[in-house]
Design a protein around this motif. Structure first.
Motif, PDB file in Angstrom:
ATOM      1  N   SER A   1     -41.762  -2.156 -28.692  1.00  0.00           N
ATOM      2  CA  SER A   1     -42.296  -3.219 -29.542  1.00  0.00           C
ATOM      3  C   SER A   1     -41.858  -4.564 -28.979  1.00  0.00           C
ATOM      4  O   SER A   1     -40.890  -4.658 -28.208  1.00  0.00           O
ATOM      5  CB  SER A   1     -41.776  -3.074 -30.982  1.00  0.00           C
ATOM      6  OG  SER A   1     -40.376  -3.349 -31.033  1.00  0.00           O
TER       7      SER A   1
ATOM      8  N   GLU B   1     -38.258  -5.339 -29.889  1.00  0.00           N
ATOM      9  CA  GLU B   1     -37.254  -4.723 -29.018  1.00  0.00           C
ATOM     10  C   GLU B   1     -37.184  -5.452 -27.675  1.00  0.00           C
ATOM     11  O   GLU B   1     -36.095  -5.600 -27.101  1.00  0.00           O
ATOM     12  CB  GLU B   1     -37.592  -3.248 -28.797  1.00  0.00           C
ATOM     13  CG  GLU B   1     -37.428  -2.383 -30.037  1.00  0.00           C
ATOM     14  CD  GLU B   1     -37.940  -0.969 -29.815  1.00  0.00           C
ATOM     15  OE1 GLU B   1     -37.810  -0.459 -28.685  1.00  0.00           O
ATOM     16  OE2 GLU B   1     -38.485  -0.386 -30.758  1.00  0.00           O
TER      17      GLU B   1
ATOM     18  N   HIS C   1     -37.163   8.155 -28.566  1.00  0.00           N
ATOM     19  CA  HIS C   1     -37.064   6.797 -29.099  1.00  0.00           C
ATOM     20  C   HIS C   1     -36.715   6.867 -30.589  1.00  0.00           C
ATOM     21  O   HIS C   1     -37.230   7.730 -31.311  1.00  0.00           O
ATOM     22  CB  HIS C   1     -38.384   6.057 -28.895  1.00  0.00           C
ATOM     23  CG  HIS C   1     -38.323   4.611 -29.212  1.00  0.00           C
ATOM     24  ND1 HIS C   1     -38.506   4.123 -30.486  1.00  0.00           N
ATOM     25  CD2 HIS C   1     -38.058   3.534 -28.415  1.00  0.00           C
ATOM     26  CE1 HIS C   1     -38.394   2.810 -30.471  1.00  0.00           C
ATOM     27  NE2 HIS C   1     -38.115   2.426 -29.225  1.00  0.00           N
TER      28      HIS C   1
ATOM     29  N   SER D   1     -37.640   5.435 -33.108  1.00  0.00           N
ATOM     30  CA  SER D   1     -38.719   5.252 -34.091  1.00  0.00           C
ATOM     31  C   SER D   1     -39.293   6.573 -34.581  1.00  0.00           C
ATOM     32  O   SER D   1     -39.959   6.615 -35.620  1.00  0.00           O
ATOM     33  CB  SER D   1     -39.844   4.402 -33.480  1.00  0.00           C
ATOM     34  OG  SER D   1     -40.428   5.058 -32.363  1.00  0.00           O
ATOM     35  N   TYR D   2     -39.033   7.686 -33.845  1.00  0.00           N
ATOM     36  CA  TYR D   2     -39.601   8.972 -34.247  1.00  0.00           C
ATOM     37  C   TYR D   2     -38.779   9.592 -35.373  1.00  0.00           C
ATOM     38  O   TYR D   2     -37.546   9.624 -35.309  1.00  0.00           O
ATOM     39  CB  TYR D   2     -39.656   9.933 -33.052  1.00  0.00           C
ATOM     40  CG  TYR D   2     -40.579   9.453 -31.953  1.00  0.00           C
ATOM     41  CD1 TYR D   2     -41.946   9.306 -32.164  1.00  0.00           C
ATOM     42  CD2 TYR D   2     -40.068   9.140 -30.693  1.00  0.00           C
ATOM     43  CE1 TYR D   2     -42.780   8.863 -31.156  1.00  0.00           C
ATOM     44  CE2 TYR D   2     -40.899   8.694 -29.677  1.00  0.00           C
ATOM     45  CZ  TYR D   2     -42.254   8.548 -29.915  1.00  0.00           C
ATOM     46  OH  TYR D   2     -43.088   8.109 -28.922  1.00  0.00           O
TER      47      TYR D   2
END
Length: 609
Positions: free
Chosen positions: A14, A17, A292, A294-295
């Motif tokens: 993102s 990040e 990552h 986010s998962y």
């Protein structure tokens, strides 16, 4: 050692990040069909870390929604290029079973959920990027691009398709493992180079309009049969494949060109293998070794490699149904023992580690440290194979490096077990009874997986696999060694049904052999044609590209299902299919009530009163 600490981070997915790293713009954005796992078993992660190590700002877009351009815009426009990969597996193999049914699980997606990547991922992603950023260069790579780089037979559509570089709006295609090519391309573009003028990087392909192609010198480039020719003529397809195979070598290989209706694709010779120092460096980059953050769901593919170690690249086995030769090459590139031990030490410090290293090896586990004395100056031989029909005397088959590595891993603090339960080339293992004893004594968890693939002489010859007699010799050594060690351990065999050269009669003979030897196995894979393998060439053309001889090929979904069922003759649900196969083979003598029969005769139904 340059390795991760508590503050290490994955590559940004993102802008937030990226900003946290102090980056206001990215140099390269990798778009991948897999979920992003920052681990050296995943191509996008390796390439990303290698580029980062060169001082480049790299971001990842993983499994974007492809119906529009929104996800492809979320990291903005890169300074240099987009790098597109379908992921660790060809998208059509990821999405469909050998019977062409949609898969119910995707190992490379969160929760194993299917449908997270489009068919022909590389083409679809490239089109969306081109739509979003028409002027930004696109570089395609990974296994899908690598193996579809020339005109190729596509099993799912049952037709010959164009090179991916001709179908996708991409500027350059990278084939092979990619580290050297990607970094050279990035560094030359960072210095102001025009991607359309970079035509000399080994391991890359470029394209040019037919009219311009005619106007430039290309005396040192071998011309392949054109797309139209390989579509229209089976002999031309087989000739093209044989030429690609012959030139697939970084030492002696030539550049190749193949005309397409709207473009000419040109392949430079393959990139060289990484040196041991380079390979060590790649695997010691600061991977977090995690998905990552986010998962929210686990990614199944991670579980298979979490506590395994990659020791080398390449495979000199050259099996006809395998494409590793055309991606990693035949020459082995091995890491140093010190580098592998340092990676193992990292595993031991992970809180999930229970003391077991689950796998050690490469495409073939027992090729670590092996070389041929001709490789450095002459490359791999073009006219003969390293292992088939016999092991070449020029090949160093010494297993001492593998044995030393396994012994040192086993003696590490906090390591209880080190397993090598798969990927053994059994004809090679016969060269070292000492290796077999070490393996059986310490490194098998009850079962060792080997892949004879077939027991039919004609089929193993076309597969370029060891004959049945070699497997029997290995089985005898395995049994004898375990008896000496007072261990009860078993072989788990992998077989392949429906390979070119195999018919219903061969399947019946193989089933009889399984019956007589007690080697019944559930591990049977229906041959699936995949791009750039000799077996796929045989399947499509009915021609062995290396000899020009005709090959018998059984096609059709039902016939292929029958052939697979014949090796699973014990399954009651397969009874009718097995009967049909035995009937086609003229072997109804195997239907009956004696112990030598594969299936029983059906009992006559009683008539109703």
């Amino acid at each position: 050692m340059k390795q991760k600490d508590d503050n290490s981070r994955p590559l940004p997915m993102s802008l937030k990040e990226a900003s946290a790293r102090g980056w206001d713009k990215l140099d390269i954005i990798i778009v991948t069909g897999d979920a992003y796992i920052d681990h050296p078993s995943f191509g996008a992660a390796i390439i990303g870390r290698v580029l980062e190590d060169k001082g480049l700002r790299v971001g990842i877009i993983a499994q974007p929604t492809w119906e529009n351009t929104e996800d492809f815009r979320k990291l903005g426009e890169p300074e240099l290029f987009f790098a597109v990969t379908a992921g660790n597996v060809d998208s059509m193999v990821s999405n469909y079973t050998p019977s062409l049914k949609p898969r119910k699980k995707d190992m490379y997606s969160p929760g194993g959920k299917p449908g997270r990547r489009p068919d022909r991922t590389t083409i679809v992603y490239s089109n969306r990027i081109h739509e979003a950023y028409p002027g930004v260069p696109i570089v395609i790579g990974g296994i899908e691009a690598s193996l579809r780089r020339f005109s190729h037979y596509d099993f799912q559509s049952d037709k010959v398709r164009q090179s991916l570089l001709a179908d996708a709006p991409a500027d350059i295609l990278i084939f092979g493992m990619g580290e050297l090519q990607t970094t050279e391309l990035a560094e030359r573009m960072r210095e102001g180079g025009d991607i359309h003028q970079i035509r000399d990087v080994p391991g890359t392909m470029w394209k040019i309009p037919p009219k311009q192609w005619r106007d430039i010198p290309h005396e040192n480039i071998v011309a392949l049969p054109s797309y139209k020719e390989v579509v229209d003529e089976d002999n031309a397809f087989a000739k093209a494949f044989a030429t690609i195979h012959r030139e697939q070598d970084p030492i002696r290989g030539s550049a190749l060109a193949q005309p397409h209706p709207k473009t000419v694709v040109v392949q430079n010779p393959p990139a060289r293998s990484l040196t041991q120092e380079e390979l060590d460096h790649v695997y010691e980059l600061p991977f977090t070794r995690k998905p990552h953050p986010s998962y929210k769901e686990p990614i199944p593919a991670m579980e298979t490699v979490r506590f395994s170690l990659t020791t080398h690249r390449g495979c000199f086995g050259s099996c006809s149904f395998c494409a590793i030769t055309y991606h990693q090459g035949r020459m082995i590139s091995s890491r140093s023992i010190g580098s592998i031990l340092r990676e193992a030490e990292i595993l031991t410090k992970m809180k999930e580690f229970k003391g077991i290293i689950t796998g050690v090896g490469g495409p073939t586990a027992n090729m670590y440290g092996m070389k041929c004395k001709k490789w450095d100056k002459q490359g791999a031989c073009s006219a003969k194979n390293c292992l088939y029909p016999d092991i070449c005397p020029s090949l160093d088959t010494d297993h001492s490096a593998t044995m030393k590595l396994l012994t040192q891993l086993r003696k590490m603090p906090d390591v209880r077990k080190v397993f090598v339960g798969y990927g053994i080339r059994h004809d090679l293992a016969l060269e070292s009874p000492e290796y077999m004893e070490l393996l059986c004594r310490h490194h098998i968890s009850g079962r060792l997986t080997v892949a004879p693939e077939s027991y039919s002489p004609e089929t193993t010859q076309l597969m370029r696999k060891p004959a049945k007699e070699v497997f029997e010799e290995f089985n005898e050594l395995f049994t004898k060694t375990n008896k000496k060690l007072n261990k009860k351990q078993y072989l788990l065999t992998y077989l392949m049904s429906g390979h070119p050269g195999c018919d219903f009669s061969d399947m019946a003979d193989t089933a009889e052999y399984i019956r007589d030897t007690g080697l019944y196995t559930e591990q049977v894979q229906d041959f699936t044609p995949t791009p750039m393998t000799a077996s796929t060439c045989m399947y499509h053309t009915g021609i062995d590209p290396f000899t020009g001889k005709k090959v018998k090929v059984v096609k059709g979904r039902r016939d292929k299902k029958i052939m697979r069922s014949m090796l699973h003759y014990r399954e009651p649900r397969n009874r009718n299919l097995v009967y049909e196969g035995l009937e086609k083979a003229g072997r109804l003598d195997l239907v009956g009530n004696s112990r030598d029969c594969l299936i029983q005769k059906k009992k006559p139904q009683s008539k109703r009163k």
